[in-house]
Design a protein around this motif. Structure first.
Motif, PDB file in Angstrom:
ATOM      1  N   THR A   1       0.606  -1.001   0.533  1.00 59.66           N
ATOM      2  CA  THR A   1       0.141   0.192  -0.193  1.00 59.66           C
ATOM      3  C   THR A   1       0.610   1.111   0.218  1.00 59.66           C
ATOM      4  O   THR A   1       0.689   1.995  -1.253  1.00 59.66           O
ATOM      5  CB  THR A   1      -0.588  -0.039   0.714  1.00 59.66           C
ATOM      6  N   GLY A   2       2.230   1.448   0.852  1.00 59.15           N
ATOM      7  CA  GLY A   2       2.510   2.620   1.353  1.00 59.15           C
ATOM      8  C   GLY A   2       3.529   2.689   0.333  1.00 59.15           C
ATOM      9  O   GLY A   2       3.652   4.006  -1.016  1.00 59.15           O
ATOM     10  N   GLY A   3       3.879   1.782  -0.576  1.00 57.20           N
ATOM     11  CA  GLY A   3       5.456   1.805  -2.120  1.00 57.20           C
ATOM     12  C   GLY A   3       3.981   2.331  -3.326  1.00 57.20           C
ATOM     13  O   GLY A   3       4.076   3.091  -3.896  1.00 57.20           O
ATOM     14  N   PHE A   4       2.777   1.813  -3.220  1.00 57.08           N
ATOM     15  CA  PHE A   4       1.821   2.756  -4.421  1.00 57.08           C
ATOM     16  C   PHE A   4       1.773   3.216  -4.477  1.00 57.08           C
ATOM     17  O   PHE A   4       1.925   4.487  -5.434  1.00 57.08           O
ATOM     18  CB  PHE A   4       0.738   1.567  -4.117  1.00 57.08           C
ATOM     19  N   PHE A   5       0.838   4.154  -3.020  1.00 63.32           N
ATOM     20  CA  PHE A   5       0.355   5.486  -3.076  1.00 63.32           C
ATOM     21  C   PHE A   5       1.696   6.517  -3.520  1.00 63.32           C
ATOM     22  O   PHE A   5       2.104   7.518  -3.445  1.00 63.32           O
ATOM     23  CB  PHE A   5      -0.110   5.501  -1.537  1.00 63.32           C
ATOM     24  N   ILE A   6       2.645   6.170  -2.605  1.00 61.49           N
ATOM     25  CA  ILE A   6       4.571   6.889  -3.166  1.00 61.49           C
ATOM     26  C   ILE A   6       4.332   6.769  -4.563  1.00 61.49           C
ATOM     27  O   ILE A   6       4.821   7.958  -4.957  1.00 61.49           O
ATOM     28  CB  ILE A   6       5.403   6.200  -2.367  1.00 61.49           C
ATOM     29  N   PHE A   7       4.681   6.447  -5.149  1.00 59.60           N
ATOM     30  CA  PHE A   7       5.106   6.048  -6.680  1.00 59.60           C
ATOM     31  C   PHE A   7       3.901   6.559  -7.190  1.00 59.60           C
ATOM     32  O   PHE A   7       3.972   7.010  -8.165  1.00 59.60           O
ATOM     33  CB  PHE A   7       5.175   4.560  -7.120  1.00 59.60           C
ATOM     34  N   LEU A   8       2.601   6.868  -7.273  1.00 59.74           N
ATOM     35  CA  LEU A   8       1.313   7.002  -7.801  1.00 59.74           C
ATOM     36  C   LEU A   8       1.526   8.472  -8.177  1.00 59.74           C
ATOM     37  O   LEU A   8       1.558   8.862  -9.034  1.00 59.74           O
ATOM     38  CB  LEU A   8      -0.130   6.440  -7.263  1.00 59.74           C
ATOM     39  N   ILE A   9       1.794   8.409  -6.779  1.00 57.76           N
ATOM     40  CA  ILE A   9       1.601  10.324  -6.004  1.00 57.76           C
ATOM     41  C   ILE A   9       2.446  10.821  -7.206  1.00 57.76           C
ATOM     42  O   ILE A   9       2.466  12.481  -7.496  1.00 57.76           O
ATOM     43  CB  ILE A   9       1.323  10.982  -4.747  1.00 57.76           C
ATOM     44  N   GLY A  10       3.586  10.135  -6.482  1.00 60.01           N
ATOM     45  CA  GLY A  10       5.033  10.646  -7.717  1.00 60.01           C
ATOM     46  C   GLY A  10       4.750  10.541  -9.044  1.00 60.01           C
ATOM     47  O   GLY A  10       5.049  12.064  -9.706  1.00 60.01           O
ATOM     48  N   PHE A  11       4.087   9.929  -9.644  1.00 57.33           N
ATOM     49  CA  PHE A  11       3.898   9.965 -11.243  1.00 57.33           C
ATOM     50  C   PHE A  11       2.314  11.275 -11.528  1.00 57.33           C
ATOM     51  O   PHE A  11       2.931  11.489 -12.844  1.00 57.33           O
ATOM     52  CB  PHE A  11       4.031   8.254 -11.767  1.00 57.33           C
ATOM     53  N   LEU A  12       1.967  11.005 -10.492  1.00 54.89           N
ATOM     54  CA  LEU A  12       0.613  11.631 -11.176  1.00 54.89           C
ATOM     55  C   LEU A  12       0.701  13.429 -10.615  1.00 54.89           C
ATOM     56  O   LEU A  12       0.520  13.514 -11.736  1.00 54.89           O
ATOM     57  CB  LEU A  12      -0.199  11.338 -10.119  1.00 54.89           C
ATOM     58  N   LEU A  13       1.928  13.450  -9.664  1.00 55.80           N
ATOM     59  CA  LEU A  13       1.937  14.886  -9.515  1.00 55.80           C
ATOM     60  C   LEU A  13       2.748  15.609 -11.025  1.00 55.80           C
ATOM     61  O   LEU A  13       2.467  16.912 -10.985  1.00 55.80           O
ATOM     62  CB  LEU A  13       2.634  14.888  -8.699  1.00 55.80           C
ATOM     63  N   ILE A  14       3.644  14.904 -12.014  1.00 49.45           N
ATOM     64  CA  ILE A  14       3.390  15.274 -13.190  1.00 49.45           C
ATOM     65  C   ILE A  14       2.614  15.061 -14.484  1.00 49.45           C
ATOM     66  O   ILE A  14       2.989  14.956 -15.367  1.00 49.45           O
ATOM     67  CB  ILE A  14       5.282  14.898 -13.078  1.00 49.45           C
ATOM     68  N   ALA A  15       1.882  14.078 -14.112  1.00 50.05           N
ATOM     69  CA  ALA A  15       0.468  13.721 -14.831  1.00 50.05           C
ATOM     70  C   ALA A  15      -0.953  15.148 -15.012  1.00 50.05           C
ATOM     71  O   ALA A  15      -0.435  15.714 -14.481  1.00 50.05           O
ATOM     72  CB  ALA A  15      -0.178  12.804 -14.943  1.00 50.05           C
ATOM     73  N   PRO A  16      -1.003  15.408 -16.147  1.00 50.95           N
ATOM     74  CA  PRO A  16      -2.062  16.383 -16.178  1.00 50.95           C
ATOM     75  C   PRO A  16      -3.193  15.543 -16.283  1.00 50.95           C
ATOM     76  O   PRO A  16      -4.250  15.113 -16.458  1.00 50.95           O
ATOM     77  CB  PRO A  16      -2.526  16.517 -17.945  1.00 50.95           C
ATOM     78  N   VAL A  17      -3.809  15.644 -14.641  1.00 57.11           N
ATOM     79  CA  VAL A  17      -4.898  14.706 -13.658  1.00 57.11           C
ATOM     80  C   VAL A  17      -4.895  15.528 -12.780  1.00 57.11           C
ATOM     81  O   VAL A  17      -4.510  15.887 -12.113  1.00 57.11           O
ATOM     82  CB  VAL A  17      -4.401  13.757 -13.548  1.00 57.11           C
ATOM     83  N   VAL A  18      -6.481  15.412 -12.869  1.00 56.42           N
ATOM     84  CA  VAL A  18      -7.210  16.410 -11.793  1.00 56.42           C
ATOM     85  C   VAL A  18      -7.005  15.964 -10.270  1.00 56.42           C
ATOM     86  O   VAL A  18      -7.568  14.367 -10.626  1.00 56.42           O
ATOM     87  CB  VAL A  18      -8.842  16.304 -12.314  1.00 56.42           C
ATOM     88  N   PRO A  19      -6.285  16.165  -9.650  1.00 53.05           N
ATOM     89  CA  PRO A  19      -6.328  17.794  -9.365  1.00 53.05           C
ATOM     90  C   PRO A  19      -4.803  18.108  -9.075  1.00 53.05           C
ATOM     91  O   PRO A  19      -4.180  18.785  -8.778  1.00 53.05           O
ATOM     92  CB  PRO A  19      -6.703  17.413  -7.990  1.00 53.05           C
ATOM     93  N   PHE A  20      -3.732  17.829  -9.978  1.00 52.18           N
ATOM     94  CA  PHE A  20      -2.206  17.517 -10.058  1.00 52.18           C
ATOM     95  C   PHE A  20      -1.623  18.434 -11.024  1.00 52.18           C
ATOM     96  O   PHE A  20      -1.446  18.438 -11.372  1.00 52.18           O
ATOM     97  CB  PHE A  20      -1.422  16.170  -9.831  1.00 52.18           C
ATOM     98  N   HIS A  21      -3.040  18.686 -11.982  1.00 50.61           N
ATOM     99  CA  HIS A  21      -2.952  19.441 -13.229  1.00 50.61           C
ATOM    100  C   HIS A  21      -2.560  20.993 -13.192  1.00 50.61           C
ATOM    101  O   HIS A  21      -2.242  21.704 -14.674  1.00 50.61           O
ATOM    102  CB  HIS A  21      -3.667  19.598 -13.909  1.00 50.61           C
ATOM    103  N   THR A  22      -2.674  21.428 -12.324  1.00 52.15           N
ATOM    104  CA  THR A  22      -2.722  22.945 -11.470  1.00 52.15           C
ATOM    105  C   THR A  22      -0.784  23.269 -12.618  1.00 52.15           C
ATOM    106  O   THR A  22      -1.408  24.976 -12.824  1.00 52.15           O
ATOM    107  CB  THR A  22      -2.443  23.672 -10.347  1.00 52.15           C
ATOM    108  N   TRP A  23      -0.114  22.828 -12.672  1.00 52.49           N
ATOM    109  CA  TRP A  23       1.231  23.154 -13.380  1.00 52.49           C
ATOM    110  C   TRP A  23       1.315  23.315 -14.899  1.00 52.49           C
ATOM    111  O   TRP A  23       1.779  23.813 -15.880  1.00 52.49           O
ATOM    112  CB  TRP A  23       2.669  22.435 -12.871  1.00 52.49           C
ATOM    113  N   LEU A  24      -0.304  22.441 -15.467  1.00 49.51           N
ATOM    114  CA  LEU A  24      -0.075  22.419 -16.682  1.00 49.51           C
ATOM    115  C   LEU A  24      -0.278  23.278 -17.955  1.00 49.51           C
ATOM    116  O   LEU A  24       0.314  24.506 -18.744  1.00 49.51           O
ATOM    117  CB  LEU A  24      -1.496  21.517 -17.288  1.00 49.51           C
ATOM    118  N   VAL A  25      -0.915  24.611 -17.367  1.00 50.77           N
ATOM    119  CA  VAL A  25      -1.892  26.141 -18.204  1.00 50.77           C
ATOM    120  C   VAL A  25      -0.556  27.082 -17.898  1.00 50.77           C
ATOM    121  O   VAL A  25      -0.402  27.354 -19.517  1.00 50.77           O
ATOM    122  CB  VAL A  25      -3.186  26.214 -17.720  1.00 50.77           C
ATOM    123  N   PRO A  26       0.099  27.266 -16.902  1.00 48.29           N
ATOM    124  CA  PRO A  26       1.405  28.077 -17.085  1.00 48.29           C
ATOM    125  C   PRO A  26       2.753  27.450 -17.779  1.00 48.29           C
ATOM    126  O   PRO A  26       3.369  28.478 -18.853  1.00 48.29           O
ATOM    127  CB  PRO A  26       1.603  28.167 -15.301  1.00 48.29           C
TER     128      PRO A  26
END
Lengths: 463, 496
Positions: free
Chosen positions: B209-234
């Motif tokens: 569980t821990g490893g899954f979420f660490i990696f998942l959030i790590g990758f999602l942070l650079i993905a154009p996916v809500v709610p991690f998308h705020t970097w995208l438009v700027p």
């Protein structure tokens, strides 16, 4: 062996001492042939010093001279590192010395080099304090002698006060060691394991004084030497060796002392949790404090100063677990940081920026950021791995990582502004020493494993 | 070279970076030629890889395995399976196209091509690395070079906005580093080798569980996916078009690659258990980005949000992992195949979408010299927009269909597929408006964007459009390539 017969181990240091005395007593000599002899003696001494240390490094001999000075592969390694750092900064001085025989600038720095090496050899409280005193005095002379535009006595007073304060801290720390163990010699001053286990706060208390006493020099001095005021009054690279030599030597000495007085760590391979948290906390505070300082003052020199402190904080965190792996990486990190920051300091004075210096600076900045493919990344990754494998909780590792994020951002901004400056082509000479250092940083990554193995093999102490 | 194709494809951009550094800034034609040669050779090697790739095998191919750092059990392992190969094809095509698109770039050509080549090295390495440490190294290089490209090649002076991307990238890198440290700590004997780690799944059972979420959030942070998308438009909105292409078409696919390459194989139990998260992320993103596409009249912003919209389908496809719980392997296979195909088609589609305003300008150019080609260009433009909507016959349609179909098999995600269609309708309406505005030559949409560096755009659009069309008509070509690898992955997860 621990007697007079072990004296031959210390021949390289005697050679350096001989040169110091020779330079001091012959400073008034005007005869050309005598000057030539003196010059040849210095060059031969430096070469002999390097050769003897290299040969003995791989032989792994150990010797102790009446409990006072110790010679082991650990010293060999640090002697070579210190000599290299000395040469990085002093090559122009050595060249000036070779061509004109001018000695005044070289003498103080040679004293600091010799004192730094003796500091690493010191196995007793008295020897260590004497060597530190010698470094502080040499350093004060250099700082005040050459900041010639600063004529008031205030700076001299501040420098001396800081150094006396640090000296006092150390003195207090060693008094505690003596109180606990009844010995002034590090290899016999083993803190009783039972007492430490019962009250791990003793660990923390003692470590605080030792780390502060030996480490504050590395934290406070950059503000005195690399800070903008000094930078304006005198060429900043002049201070390089007088800062980096003691910085490295004091850290090496800290490892030697802790290894001696904390036998529990060495023998049982476990450290009390309180001690671990304390040291990590100390290093995080140091890193965070440096970052906050930079938020207030945003000059490029301040950035170099805080990079030194932040890296020192990271290096100290290796002492939290005191495993061979962590110590190895700490030493790797101190070498890489020294090389990178030396390179930056040597490049710093150029007003115009050429394509070459831009490229070299970029390599150094990337190293400080910790970009993959640079020793900064390798060192940090290995350090975090060593800490985690050594039992440091993950939340503390996360805190360390968070604390170093700002410096990554600061240097990224610097790289961006560096690449927005227009380059100048004509009239800018290629800087051989920074170029070599940039090349060496890349070598440190490519031949990462041999480097680490060499350091690991050198972590052999006289027992 | 025949036996070391992967080493060569990785070595070329690394070598290219060093060569470009040594060339003077004034020699712009040399800089461009070298970049074109390097990316061209990479494209040729990719074609070789495709032709030599054994489609019937699910195992790693073209493996290069060297012992790198024995002390820490770190190996230099690179290899290819069907999934990696498709991502490698995508990156190679996009880099090759970007070199030609940027042919008329004005200022700081050297910095651009050096950074682009560095990014090329990072992304190529990332897509073929089968050692976690190696992956981390390339990941860092990719993030850093992308950040510098965004910051240095902004069309506006609002650099502060790019700080968002920097912060997200930094945190992402730190999380992935922490994740790798945790894995290494749990399974020190396996080292960092991904194949060895997947062969010893018991070692990572405690950190599923821990490893899954660490990696998942790590990758999602650079993905154009809500709610991690705020970097995208700027980041994408202020960059020049070439950087936007690299960011939207290629960089945005790294997160999904990371999930397929690391998260699912190393944390199979958690991937199934929390597969619904993928579905929720996908659905929310589809609706949010579709609404954004529908509401904005600026074409640049529409393309940026449209990237997020296309990517969201990939996550919806991943939610099909849930059906493994009920032994419905076919549904998972459909969903995962759809996710991979959607990644590739979205990447290619975004390239031509970014170039579209330049095509539009060419189409509206009423000078006699260009008059003869005007209608051909106009037709091409309409095809691009229709492909964007997901017109049957294009690869994009296949990708979206498979993703929706994969999610539809499970009762819990079936509703997601149905609601996602609403997003498709919103986007469709907006795209039809763009088509109408283009045909009627009205000013309903703001197409203003700096495209001064663009050249060769008609050829590039034509080639990509034909490729999307051909692959859409014959999707078996792509499906056969990934099917065995995806099946092996699902089989592995099921056994665990």
């Amino acid at each position: 062996m621990n007697n007079f017969l072990s004296l031959h181990y210390f021949i390289p240091e005697f050679i350096l001492l001989l040169n110091v005395f020779c330079l001091f007593f012959s400073s008034e000599i005007k005869q050309r042939h005598l000057i030539k002899i003196r010059q040849i003696l210095l060059i031969v001494s430096v070469v002999t010093f390097a050769a003897l240390n290299l040969i003995r490094w791989f032989d792994h001999p150990c010797g102790l001279f009446y409990n006072s000075f110790v010679h082991d592969p650990f010293l060999n390694m640090f002697s070579i590192i210190l000599l290299c750092v000395f040469l990085i900064f002093e090559l122009p001085e050595l060249w000036k010395y070779w061509s004109s025989g001018y000695t005044n600038d070289l003498l103080q720095k040679l004293i600091i080099l010799t004192a730094s090496i003796l500091l690493l050899e010191a196995n007793s409280t008295i020897g260590l304090l004497l060597c530190i005193g010698l470094i502080y005095i040499g350093n004060s002379i250099i700082m005040n002698r050459f900041s010639h535009l600063n004529t008031d006595n205030r700076q001299i007073t501040v420098d001396l006060t800081i150094q006396i304060l640090l000296f006092g801290l150390l003195f207090f720390g060693f008094s505690i060691v003596y109180g606990f163990t009844g010995s002034l010699y590090f290899h016999t001053a083993q803190l009783p394991a039972a007492a430490l286990l019962e009250s791990p706060l003793n660990f923390c208390f003692l470590t605080l004084f030792l780390i502060l006493g030996l480490g504050l020099f590395g934290i406070i001095l950059p503000f005195r030497t690399l800070h903008e005021d000094h930078h304006q009054t005198y060429h900043v690279k002049y201070y390089g060796s007088s800062y980096f030599l003691p910085f490295i030597a004091l850290f090496g000495s800290l490892i030697r002392i802790l290894n001696g007085i904390f036998p529990m760590i060495r023998n049982y391979g476990a450290v009390p949790g309180e001690y671990m948290v304390f040291v990590i906390g100390l290093s995080i505070c140091l890193i965070a404090g440096a970052n906050f300082y930079y938020f207030k003052k945003k000059t490029i020199n301040d950035l170099f100063v805080i990079s030194l402190i932040i890296h020192y904080g990271l290096i100290i965190s290796g002492l939290a677990v005191f495993t061979k792996e962590a110590l190895t990486v700490s030493i790797y990190l101190i070498i890489s940081t020294t090389i990178i920051l030396s390179g930056i300091i040597l490049l710093q004075k150029s007003d115009k920026i050429s394509t070459q210096s831009k490229l070299i600076k970029t390599v150094f900045y990337l190293g400080l950021i910790g970009m993959p493919g640079t020793p900064g990344f390798t060192g940090r990754f290995l350090l975090l791995r060593a800490l985690y494998n050594g039992g440091v909780p993950l939340r503390l590792i996360v805190l360390i990582i968070i604390s170093i994020l700002p410096i990554i951002y600061f240097y990224t901004v610097e790289i961006i502004s560096l690449h927005r400056i227009k380059t100048v082509h004509p009239g800018i000479k290629i800087l051989p020493v920074p170029a070599f250092l940039a090349f060496f940083t890349i070598l440190m990554v490519i031949y990462w494993e041999p480097f680490i193995q060499l350091i690991t093999k050198s972590l052999v102490f006289f027992n | 070279m025949g036996n070391h194709l992967l080493l060569t494809i990785l070595g070329l951009p690394v070598l290219g970076t060093f060569i470009l550094i040594l060339i003077k800034e004034e020699k712009s034609s040399v800089l461009k030629t070298i970049s074109a040669v390097v990316t061209g050779l990479q494209l040729w090697i990719v074609i070789q890889l495709i032709s030599n790739f054994d489609k019937s095998a699910g195992y790693l191919q073209f493996v290069e395995h060297f012992s790198w750092i024995n002390l820490l059990n770190i190996d230099f392992v690179i290899g290819l399976n069907g999934i990696n190969l498709l991502f490698l094809v995508l990156s190679t095509v996009i880099f090759f196209a970007t070199v030609f698109i940027s042919w008329q770039l004005g200022n700081r050509q050297k910095s651009f091509f050096v950074l682009m080549m560095l990014l090329n090295s990072g992304i190529t390495g990332l897509f073929i690395a089968f050692d976690l440490f190696l992956f981390l190294m390339f990941y860092g290089i990719t993030l850093f070079s992308m950040f510098l490209l965004i910051t240095l090649f902004t069309s506006k002076s609002e650099n502060i906005n790019n700080g968002y991307f920097g912060i997200y990238a930094l945190i992402s890198f730190c999380l992935i580093t922490i994740g790798i440290l945790v894995i290494n700590n749990q399974s020190p004997l396996s080292g960092f080798n991904l194949s060895t780690l997947t062969r010893n799944p018991e070692a990572l059972m405690n950190i599923q569980t821990g490893g899954f979420f660490i990696f998942l959030i790590g990758f999602l942070l650079i993905a154009p996916v809500v709610p991690f998308h705020t970097w995208l438009v700027p980041a994408a909105g202020n960059s020049i078009a070439s950087v936007s292409i690299l960011l939207l078409a290629l960089f945005s696919k790294i997160s999904i690659f990371g999930i397929l390459h690391i998260v699912i194989p190393l944390f199979p139990q958690s991937s199934i258990q929390f597969a619904l998260i993928f579905g929720i992320l996908g659905l929310v993103s589809i609706l949010y980005f579709a609404f954004c596409v529908f509401s904005f009249p600026q074409y640049r912003k529409i393309v940026i949000y449209f990237t997020g919209f296309l990517n969201a389908f990939i996550y919806l496809g991943l939610s099909a992992l849930l059906s493994i719980k009920h032994q419905n392997l076919d549904a998972s296979l459909t969903g995962l195949n759809g996710a991979v195909i959607q990644s590739i088609s979205a990447g290619l589609l975004i390239v031509i979408m970014v170039i579209l305003p330049k095509i539009r300008r060419t189409a509206q150019d009423r000078t006699p010299a260009s008059g003869s080609n005007r209608w051909a260009v106009m037709f091409m433009m309409l095809m691009v927009l229709l492909a964007g909507i997901g017109l049957p016959g294009f690869l994009n349609f296949i990708g979206q269909f498979l993703c929706l179909s994969g999610a539809f098999h499970m009762l819990s995600t079936r509703i997601f597929s149905v609601i996602a269609l609403l997003g498709l309708i919103l986007v469709g309406v907006q795209f039809f408006k763009i088509i109408r505005s283009t045909i009627q030559a009205t000013n309903e949409f703001d197409f203003t964007t700096d495209l001064s560096e663009m050249s060769n755009e008609v050829i590039i659009v034509a080639v990509i459009l034909i490729a999307l069309l051909l692959l859409g008509i014959f999707p078996e070509t792509v499906l056969q390539m990934i099917d065995r690898s995806v099946y092996s992955l699902i089989e592995y997860i099921t056994v665990i």
